[in-house]
Design a protein around this motif. Structure first.
Motif, PDB file in Angstrom:
ATOM      1  N   GLY A  45      -4.738   3.713  61.894  1.00  0.00           N
ATOM      2  CA  GLY A  45      -5.943   3.629  61.070  1.00  0.00           C
ATOM      3  C   GLY A  45      -6.581   2.260  61.117  1.00  0.00           C
ATOM      4  O   GLY A  45      -6.594   1.595  62.146  1.00  0.00           O
ATOM      5  N   ALA A  46      -7.108   1.836  59.980  1.00  0.00           N
ATOM      6  CA  ALA A  46      -7.798   0.543  59.887  1.00  0.00           C
ATOM      7  C   ALA A  46      -7.118  -0.332  58.851  1.00  0.00           C
ATOM      8  O   ALA A  46      -7.756  -0.908  57.969  1.00  0.00           O
ATOM      9  CB  ALA A  46      -9.265   0.761  59.535  1.00  0.00           C
ATOM     10  N   MET A  47      -5.804  -0.448  58.946  1.00  0.00           N
ATOM     11  CA  MET A  47      -5.053  -1.172  57.936  1.00  0.00           C
ATOM     12  C   MET A  47      -5.385  -2.656  57.912  1.00  0.00           C
ATOM     13  O   MET A  47      -5.304  -3.303  56.866  1.00  0.00           O
ATOM     14  CB  MET A  47      -3.556  -0.962  58.148  1.00  0.00           C
ATOM     15  N   SER A  48      -5.759  -3.228  59.052  1.00  0.00           N
ATOM     16  CA  SER A  48      -6.110  -4.652  59.053  1.00  0.00           C
ATOM     17  C   SER A  48      -7.433  -4.883  58.339  1.00  0.00           C
ATOM     18  O   SER A  48      -7.580  -5.849  57.582  1.00  0.00           O
ATOM     19  CB  SER A  48      -6.182  -5.185  60.491  1.00  0.00           C
ATOM     20  N   THR A  49      -8.405  -3.991  58.563  1.00  0.00           N
ATOM     21  CA  THR A  49      -9.675  -4.103  57.847  1.00  0.00           C
ATOM     22  C   THR A  49      -9.477  -3.816  56.360  1.00  0.00           C
ATOM     23  O   THR A  49     -10.207  -4.343  55.516  1.00  0.00           O
ATOM     24  CB  THR A  49     -10.715  -3.158  58.466  1.00  0.00           C
ATOM     25  N   ALA A  50      -8.470  -3.029  56.036  1.00  0.00           N
ATOM     26  CA  ALA A  50      -8.118  -2.807  54.627  1.00  0.00           C
ATOM     27  C   ALA A  50      -7.370  -4.004  54.044  1.00  0.00           C
ATOM     28  O   ALA A  50      -6.962  -3.979  52.889  1.00  0.00           O
ATOM     29  CB  ALA A  50      -7.262  -1.551  54.489  1.00  0.00           C
ATOM     30  N   GLU A  51      -7.170  -5.041  54.849  1.00  0.00           N
ATOM     31  CA  GLU A  51      -6.543  -6.302  54.437  1.00  0.00           C
ATOM     32  C   GLU A  51      -5.090  -6.135  54.000  1.00  0.00           C
ATOM     33  O   GLU A  51      -4.630  -6.732  53.025  1.00  0.00           O
ATOM     34  CB  GLU A  51      -7.382  -6.998  53.357  1.00  0.00           C
ATOM     35  N   LEU A  52      -4.349  -5.328  54.773  1.00  0.00           N
ATOM     36  CA  LEU A  52      -2.929  -5.172  54.496  1.00  0.00           C
ATOM     37  C   LEU A  52      -2.182  -6.490  54.694  1.00  0.00           C
ATOM     38  O   LEU A  52      -1.075  -6.675  54.184  1.00  0.00           O
ATOM     39  CB  LEU A  52      -2.325  -4.090  55.411  1.00  0.00           C
ATOM     40  N   GLY A  53      -2.797  -7.413  55.407  1.00  0.00           N
ATOM     41  CA  GLY A  53      -2.179  -8.714  55.608  1.00  0.00           C
ATOM     42  C   GLY A  53      -1.819  -9.425  54.322  1.00  0.00           C
ATOM     43  O   GLY A  53      -0.918 -10.280  54.303  1.00  0.00           O
ATOM     44  N   LEU A  54      -2.476  -9.098  53.224  1.00  0.00           N
ATOM     45  CA  LEU A  54      -2.170  -9.713  51.935  1.00  0.00           C
ATOM     46  C   LEU A  54      -0.704  -9.516  51.549  1.00  0.00           C
ATOM     47  O   LEU A  54      -0.110 -10.370  50.884  1.00  0.00           O
ATOM     48  CB  LEU A  54      -3.086  -9.129  50.846  1.00  0.00           C
ATOM     49  N   SER A  55      -0.109  -8.398  51.958  1.00  0.00           N
ATOM     50  CA  SER A  55       1.318  -8.174  51.674  1.00  0.00           C
ATOM     51  C   SER A  55       2.148  -8.185  52.948  1.00  0.00           C
ATOM     52  O   SER A  55       3.279  -8.688  52.953  1.00  0.00           O
ATOM     53  CB  SER A  55       1.515  -6.842  50.937  1.00  0.00           C
ATOM     54  N   LEU A  56       1.612  -7.665  54.054  1.00  0.00           N
ATOM     55  CA  LEU A  56       2.388  -7.584  55.289  1.00  0.00           C
ATOM     56  C   LEU A  56       2.745  -8.964  55.835  1.00  0.00           C
ATOM     57  O   LEU A  56       3.848  -9.158  56.365  1.00  0.00           O
ATOM     58  CB  LEU A  56       1.606  -6.787  56.341  1.00  0.00           C
ATOM     59  N   ALA A  57       1.847  -9.929  55.707  1.00  0.00           N
ATOM     60  CA  ALA A  57       2.142 -11.272  56.208  1.00  0.00           C
ATOM     61  C   ALA A  57       3.375 -11.851  55.517  1.00  0.00           C
ATOM     62  O   ALA A  57       4.233 -12.472  56.165  1.00  0.00           O
ATOM     63  CB  ALA A  57       0.934 -12.194  56.009  1.00  0.00           C
ATOM     64  N   GLU A  58       3.483 -11.634  54.217  1.00  0.00           N
ATOM     65  CA  GLU A  58       4.651 -12.148  53.488  1.00  0.00           C
ATOM     66  C   GLU A  58       5.921 -11.376  53.870  1.00  0.00           C
ATOM     67  O   GLU A  58       7.009 -11.962  53.941  1.00  0.00           O
ATOM     68  CB  GLU A  58       4.411 -12.057  51.982  1.00  0.00           C
ATOM     69  N   MET A  59       5.780 -10.085  54.146  1.00  0.00           N
ATOM     70  CA  MET A  59       6.925  -9.306  54.636  1.00  0.00           C
ATOM     71  C   MET A  59       7.448  -9.897  55.936  1.00  0.00           C
ATOM     72  O   MET A  59       8.663  -9.990  56.152  1.00  0.00           O
ATOM     73  CB  MET A  59       6.507  -7.846  54.845  1.00  0.00           C
ATOM     74  N   ILE A  60       6.532 -10.306  56.808  1.00  0.00           N
ATOM     75  CA  ILE A  60       6.929 -10.906  58.082  1.00  0.00           C
ATOM     76  C   ILE A  60       7.608 -12.254  57.843  1.00  0.00           C
ATOM     77  O   ILE A  60       8.669 -12.543  58.405  1.00  0.00           O
ATOM     78  CB  ILE A  60       5.702 -11.057  58.998  1.00  0.00           C
ATOM     79  N   ARG A  61       7.002 -13.083  56.986  1.00  0.00           N
ATOM     80  CA  ARG A  61       7.567 -14.414  56.733  1.00  0.00           C
ATOM     81  C   ARG A  61       8.960 -14.340  56.122  1.00  0.00           C
ATOM     82  O   ARG A  61       9.814 -15.185  56.399  1.00  0.00           O
ATOM     83  CB  ARG A  61       6.626 -15.209  55.815  1.00  0.00           C
ATOM     84  N   GLN A  62       9.191 -13.312  55.291  1.00  0.00           N
ATOM     85  CA  GLN A  62      10.492 -13.192  54.638  1.00  0.00           C
ATOM     86  C   GLN A  62      11.488 -12.332  55.417  1.00  0.00           C
ATOM     87  O   GLN A  62      12.518 -11.915  54.884  1.00  0.00           O
ATOM     88  CB  GLN A  62      10.309 -12.634  53.218  1.00  0.00           C
ATOM     89  N   ASP A  63      11.177 -12.062  56.681  1.00  0.00           N
ATOM     90  CA  ASP A  63      12.084 -11.308  57.552  1.00  0.00           C
ATOM     91  C   ASP A  63      12.388  -9.910  57.028  1.00  0.00           C
ATOM     92  O   ASP A  63      13.504  -9.397  57.185  1.00  0.00           O
ATOM     93  CB  ASP A  63      13.397 -12.076  57.765  1.00  0.00           C
ATOM     94  N   LYS A  64      11.374  -9.279  56.446  1.00  0.00           N
ATOM     95  CA  LYS A  64      11.494  -7.888  56.019  1.00  0.00           C
ATOM     96  C   LYS A  64      10.933  -6.944  57.079  1.00  0.00           C
ATOM     97  O   LYS A  64      11.085  -5.726  56.970  1.00  0.00           O
ATOM     98  CB  LYS A  64      10.750  -7.659  54.694  1.00  0.00           C
ATOM     99  N   VAL A  65      10.248  -7.493  58.076  1.00  0.00           N
ATOM    100  CA  VAL A  65       9.707  -6.753  59.215  1.00  0.00           C
ATOM    101  C   VAL A  65      10.136  -7.493  60.472  1.00  0.00           C
ATOM    102  O   VAL A  65       9.993  -8.717  60.543  1.00  0.00           O
ATOM    103  CB  VAL A  65       8.168  -6.662  59.150  1.00  0.00           C
ATOM    104  N   HIS A  66      10.636  -6.756  61.460  1.00  0.00           N
ATOM    105  CA  HIS A  66      11.214  -7.412  62.636  1.00  0.00           C
ATOM    106  C   HIS A  66      10.513  -7.055  63.940  1.00  0.00           C
ATOM    107  O   HIS A  66      10.784  -7.666  64.976  1.00  0.00           O
ATOM    108  CB  HIS A  66      12.703  -7.084  62.712  1.00  0.00           C
TER     109      HIS A  66
END
Length: 323
Positions: A45-66
């Motif tokens: 879909g268009a999750m980036s345009t939906a600004e999922l980065g607001l939470s996904l970026a922190e998931m990446i930084r905290q090693d919750k997404v690999h």
């Protein structure tokens, strides 16, 4: 958010139906990580345009997404939003637009994604000007890179920093680049930058060999899965349907059935989708169907949340992050 305000709200109020599935999936995600598991997230879909980065970026930084599998659109649209957010236009009444009003948006170079218009010049052309230099240099040197590697390069060298219009910590692709997160982008040609790259190849300004193709992405995914599963269980968190999810989940039966390896199936599966379960709809198939294809097994925790991913995914991520 150290008091788990969102998590406590979810646990108290989300008790039945899709709400309960959301809680179960989030708790199982946490249990998977606590057990030493790794997680691949897919973005359709268009999750980036939906600004999922607001939470996904922190998931990446905290090693919750690999690792991430995403469409070409999600790959590029996070960067578009990073450099052109102030020029986006929201259209709350998008359901009421006439065909003539849609044409007016086109004449203003505003490409609509549901209720949000992406500005062509400030977003698309700005990134094109940055990445074309990389494409041309690779073409002239006879080098070849994946689509995401070109974007990693322009993000990490700082050339776009003066153009940022959102806090950089809200860009999931920037967080991924800083972590050198494995990314797989099937069908990249079906994206704005993919179309632009093809156009530049037709003009002779870039060589098609400068872009590593989808088959090489599958080879890279197979290598990542095989090396990772030797030490960790691997989960699969699917946002939406389509190629972003269909492509990576097939790596397990490919390794086992076509290469005659002996790798474990995905150890966790969750799909957030509004696709109705139906006959012949892959995106609407229930998780159990994947057992017959050798993607999951009978003991794999399996969840499906039939709802809007722009609502559900941030809530699951908030729970996993302990917010």
């Amino acid at each position: 958010m150290t008091e788990r305000t969102i998590s406590r709200f979810i646990e108290r109020h989300y008790r039945h139906f899709n709400a309960a599935s959301l809680v179960d999936a989030a708790k199982a995600y946490c249990a998977h990580l606590d057990g030493g598991g790794k997680m691949l997230v897919t973005l359709a879909g268009a999750m980036s345009t939906a600004e999922l980065g607001l939470s996904l970026a922190e998931m990446i930084r905290q090693d919750k997404v690999h690792a991430i599998s995403c469409t070409g659109a999600n790959l590029e649209e996070d960067v578009f939003n990073l450099v052109a957010h102030d020029h986006y236009r929201r259209i709350p009444n998008y359901r009421e637009l006439s065909a003539l009003e849609e044409e007016k948006l086109l004449s203003q170079h505003l490409n609509r994604v549901t209720d949000t218009c992406i500005p062509e010049e400030e977003a698309i052309r700005r990134i094109e000007r940055a990445v074309i230099d990389e494409w041309s240099a690779a073409s002239q040197a006879g080098e070849s890179y994946f689509p995401h590697e070109y974007l990693y390069r322009i993000l990490l060298d700082g050339r776009l920093k003066e153009s940022y219009q959102i806090p950089p910590e809200d860009s999931w692709l920037l967080a991924a680049a800083q972590k050198q997160l494995p990314i797989f982008v099937p069908g990249w040609e079906d994206s704005t930058l993919g179309n632009i790259f093809a156009a530049r190849c037709i003009e002779g300004k870039a060589a098609s060999r400068a872009m590593r193709p989808g088959i090489e992405y599958m080879v890279a995914l197979a290598s990542w899965y095989e090396s990772t599963c030797s030490e960790h269980d691997i989960g699969f968190f699917q946002i939406g349907g389509g190629i972003a999810g269909d492509f990576p989940i097939c790596v397990v039966p490919m390794l086992n059935q076509d290469l005659l390896k002996d790798v474990p199936t995905w150890s966790y599966f969750c799909q957030i989708s509004d696709s109705t379960t139906s006959y012949g709809s892959y995106s609407g198939a229930v998780p159990n169907e994947k057992i017959t294809w050798g993607k999951l097994n009978a003991t794999s925790p399996r969840f499906i949340v039939e709802s809007d991913a722009t609502i559900v995914a941030p809530l699951v991520f908030a729970y996993v992050l302990g917010w």
